[in-house]
Write an enzyme that holds these catalytic residues in place. Sequence first.
Site, mmCIF file in Angstrom:
data_model
loop_
_atom_site.group_PDB
_atom_site.id
_atom_site.type_symbol
_atom_site.label_atom_id
_atom_site.label_comp_id
_atom_site.label_asym_id
_atom_site.label_seq_id
_atom_site.Cartn_x
_atom_site.Cartn_y
_atom_site.Cartn_z
ATOM 1 N N GLU A 34 -5.525 9.342 2.231
ATOM 2 C CA GLU A 34 -6.981 8.813 0.985
ATOM 3 C C GLU A 34 -8.613 8.019 1.651
ATOM 4 O O GLU A 34 -8.884 7.987 1.328
ATOM 5 C CB GLU A 34 -6.819 8.365 -0.249
ATOM 6 C CG GLU A 34 -5.622 9.549 -0.848
ATOM 7 C CD GLU A 34 -5.489 8.319 -2.507
ATOM 8 O OE1 GLU A 34 -5.376 7.491 -2.461
ATOM 9 O OE2 GLU A 34 -4.616 9.391 -2.806
ATOM 10 N N VAL A 49 -3.314 -7.419 -2.828
ATOM 11 C CA VAL A 49 -3.482 -8.339 -1.614
ATOM 12 C C VAL A 49 -4.150 -9.111 -1.733
ATOM 13 O O VAL A 49 -4.357 -10.316 -0.758
ATOM 14 C CB VAL A 49 -3.190 -7.454 -0.500
ATOM 15 C CG1 VAL A 49 -1.379 -6.874 -0.127
ATOM 16 C CG2 VAL A 49 -3.924 -6.613 0.139
ATOM 17 N N TYR A 97 -15.285 -2.772 10.059
ATOM 18 C CA TYR A 97 -13.723 -2.494 10.174
ATOM 19 C C TYR A 97 -13.078 -2.754 11.166
ATOM 20 O O TYR A 97 -12.011 -2.997 11.722
ATOM 21 C CB TYR A 97 -13.254 -0.847 9.566
ATOM 22 C CG TYR A 97 -12.397 -0.021 9.850
ATOM 23 C CD1 TYR A 97 -11.335 -0.115 8.666
ATOM 24 C CD2 TYR A 97 -11.767 0.752 10.701
ATOM 25 C CE1 TYR A 97 -9.735 0.051 8.602
ATOM 26 C CE2 TYR A 97 -10.249 1.420 10.699
ATOM 27 C CZ TYR A 97 -9.954 0.966 9.858
ATOM 28 O OH TYR A 97 -8.521 1.743 9.793
ATOM 29 N N GLY A 101 0.674 -1.485 0.247
ATOM 30 C CA GLY A 101 0.064 0.237 -0.103
ATOM 31 C C GLY A 101 0.963 1.335 -0.474
ATOM 32 O O GLY A 101 0.958 1.772 0.737
ATOM 33 N N LYS A 161 -9.046 -4.534 11.853
ATOM 34 C CA LYS A 161 -8.013 -3.828 12.815
ATOM 35 C C LYS A 161 -8.011 -4.740 14.511
ATOM 36 O O LYS A 161 -7.230 -4.861 14.578
ATOM 37 C CB LYS A 161 -8.479 -2.131 13.070
ATOM 38 C CG LYS A 161 -8.221 -1.733 12.137
ATOM 39 C CD LYS A 161 -7.086 -1.941 10.811
ATOM 40 C CE LYS A 161 -6.693 -1.145 9.934
ATOM 41 N NZ LYS A 161 -5.302 -1.817 8.716
ATOM 42 N N PRO A 178 -2.533 4.080 14.440
ATOM 43 C CA PRO A 178 -2.664 5.319 14.346
ATOM 44 C C PRO A 178 -4.171 6.080 14.947
ATOM 45 O O PRO A 178 -5.180 4.707 14.789
ATOM 46 C CB PRO A 178 -2.923 5.935 12.914
ATOM 47 C CG PRO A 178 -1.558 4.759 12.311
ATOM 48 C CD PRO A 178 -2.091 3.198 13.298
HETATM 49 P P1 NDP Z 1 -4.332 5.412 1.854
HETATM 50 O O1 NDP Z 1 -5.992 5.374 0.778
HETATM 51 O O2 NDP Z 1 -3.868 6.712 1.526
HETATM 52 O O3 NDP Z 1 -3.673 4.605 1.718
HETATM 53 C C1 NDP Z 1 -4.532 3.030 1.567
HETATM 54 C C2 NDP Z 1 -2.966 2.341 1.113
HETATM 55 O O4 NDP Z 1 -3.509 0.499 1.010
HETATM 56 C C3 NDP Z 1 -2.907 3.227 -1.457
HETATM 57 O O5 NDP Z 1 -1.928 2.355 -1.140
HETATM 58 C C4 NDP Z 1 -3.653 1.320 -1.632
HETATM 59 O O6 NDP Z 1 -3.458 0.998 -2.588
HETATM 60 C C5 NDP Z 1 -3.567 -0.163 -0.699
HETATM 61 N N1 NDP Z 1 -4.621 -0.323 -0.605
HETATM 62 C C6 NDP Z 1 -6.159 -1.164 -0.207
HETATM 63 N N2 NDP Z 1 -6.517 -1.951 -1.605
HETATM 64 C C7 NDP Z 1 -5.532 -2.729 -1.473
HETATM 65 C C8 NDP Z 1 -5.505 -3.866 -1.917
HETATM 66 N N3 NDP Z 1 -6.713 -4.835 -1.975
HETATM 67 N N4 NDP Z 1 -4.015 -4.661 -2.382
HETATM 68 C C9 NDP Z 1 -3.208 -3.868 -2.965
HETATM 69 N N5 NDP Z 1 -3.013 -2.393 -1.703
HETATM 70 C C10 NDP Z 1 -4.110 -1.780 -1.102
HETATM 71 O O7 NDP Z 1 -5.222 5.303 3.296
HETATM 72 P P2 NDP Z 1 -3.467 5.787 4.719
HETATM 73 O O8 NDP Z 1 -2.473 5.548 4.043
HETATM 74 O O9 NDP Z 1 -4.267 6.004 5.998
HETATM 75 O O10 NDP Z 1 -4.195 3.930 5.150
HETATM 76 C C11 NDP Z 1 -2.897 2.954 5.405
HETATM 77 C C12 NDP Z 1 -3.234 1.833 6.523
HETATM 78 O O11 NDP Z 1 -3.332 2.905 7.870
HETATM 79 C C13 NDP Z 1 -4.370 1.354 6.582
HETATM 80 O O12 NDP Z 1 -3.574 0.317 6.600
HETATM 81 C C14 NDP Z 1 -5.407 1.581 7.560
HETATM 82 O O13 NDP Z 1 -6.473 0.749 7.645
HETATM 83 C C15 NDP Z 1 -4.821 2.403 8.577
HETATM 84 N N6 NDP Z 1 -4.862 3.402 9.109
HETATM 85 C C16 NDP Z 1 -5.306 4.418 9.128
HETATM 86 C C17 NDP Z 1 -5.917 5.908 9.188
HETATM 87 C C18 NDP Z 1 -6.494 6.721 8.816
HETATM 88 O O14 NDP Z 1 -6.828 7.689 10.085
HETATM 89 N N7 NDP Z 1 -6.112 6.988 7.621
HETATM 90 C C19 NDP Z 1 -5.598 5.359 11.012
HETATM 91 C C20 NDP Z 1 -5.454 3.730 11.815
HETATM 92 C C21 NDP Z 1 -4.955 3.433 10.548
HETATM 93 P P3 NDP Z 1 -3.733 0.364 -3.909
HETATM 94 O O15 NDP Z 1 -5.225 1.366 -4.506
HETATM 95 O O16 NDP Z 1 -3.056 1.265 -5.732
HETATM 96 O O17 NDP Z 1 -4.061 -0.626 -4.463
HETATM 97 C C1 8X3 Z 2 -8.806 4.815 11.159
HETATM 98 C C2 8X3 Z 2 -8.869 5.725 12.116
HETATM 99 O O1 8X3 Z 2 -10.755 6.006 14.100
HETATM 100 O O2 8X3 Z 2 -11.451 5.882 11.500
HETATM 101 O O3 8X3 Z 2 -8.270 3.721 11.061
HETATM 102 O O4 8X3 Z 2 -11.151 3.983 12.505
HETATM 103 S S1 8X3 Z 2 -10.734 5.326 12.210
#
Ligand code: NDP
Ligand code: 8X3
Length: 254
Positions: free
Chosen positions: A188, A60, A152, A9, A156, A182
């Site tokens: 995004e 994935v 969701y 990702g 997690k 986080p």
């Molecule tokens: P983004 O949406 O910006 O990034 C998500 C990434 O995951 C992208 O690069 C996307 O790439 C990749 N992805 C999603 N689905 C697939 C798939 N099926 N196969 C391969 N790659 C995949 O979100 P974040 O950077 O915020 O998220 C990253 C992680 O952090 C996640 O696990 C999220 O749950 C976690 N998280 C985020 C928080 C937040 O507030 N933003 C808080 C807590 C945790 P592509 O679409 O090109 O495949």
């Molecule tokens: C992303 C944070 O609070 O939207 O994991 O679930 S929350």
Amino acid sequence: MKKIALITGATSGIGEAAALKLGKNGFDIIISGRRQERLDKLKKSLEEGGTPVLALCFDVRNEEEVRSMLTHLPSEWRDVDILVNNAGLASGLEPLQQGDTIDWNRMIDTNVKGLLYVTQCISQGMVARKGGHIINIGSIAGKEVYPNGNVYCATKHAVDALTKGMRFDLLPHNIKVTQICPGAVETEFSIVRFHGDKSRADKVYEGYECLVADDIAECIWFVVSRPPHVNINDMVVMPTAQASASVFHKYRER
Ligand code: NDP
Ligand code: 8X3
């Protein structure tokens, strides 16, 4: 000696920031995601900074694709030292009784099964080499549950459990396992959660100073840069203005 980090990702948000951070700190980087154009752009930018990059475009959720990509890495990329299991998403924010099973499957298949497929492929090499570090990006949603977060949060919580499970199973093989959880990070993430509704997504981050992707990349670098005898098991990282998944101190109302 060269060190290799694989980040899932990496086409956006936390994964992209982690790739840039680890690249800047001397790692050779394997980046992955489904969007080839984004991978090409990031590869170019890392290479301009002198970082060797292998870009792998795969989903994935597709076990066959994951196995074919990760068990046939070019020999110079085979010895992955650091795996950052970051690919993940939320899809929808509805009461369970109104939830869409397409959303549920996307989250379970990506956040849980995808993480498992990637981890199994990469951990086998780590076991053979007797070393490595797996960093799972969990969430505050893996520590608590909030209204409409149902599936969701369950995925997690599964990452939280799998992190602990991996730590037991990989303990005899000198492999570190860390979870970073986080709170609100502006990426995004919410655009994806709300199926492309950017104005709804923007509201999630209004009225307080949320985290940015680089804040989490800094945490990843911190856990990676500890000495060999130190493992950070679990790290929960929130904006100062956030006390729980749903309690914020906002300087203006939505
Ligand atoms: P983004 O949406 O910006 O990034 C998500 C990434 O995951 C992208 O690069 C996307 O790439 C990749 N992805 C999603 N689905 C697939 C798939 N099926 N196969 C391969 N790659 C995949 O979100 P974040 O950077 O915020 O998220 C990253 C992680 O952090 C996640 O696990 C999220 O749950 C976690 N998280 C985020 C928080 C937040 O507030 N933003 C808080 C807590 C945790 P592509 O679409 O090109 O495949
Ligand atoms: C992303 C944070 O609070 O939207 O994991 O679930 S929350």
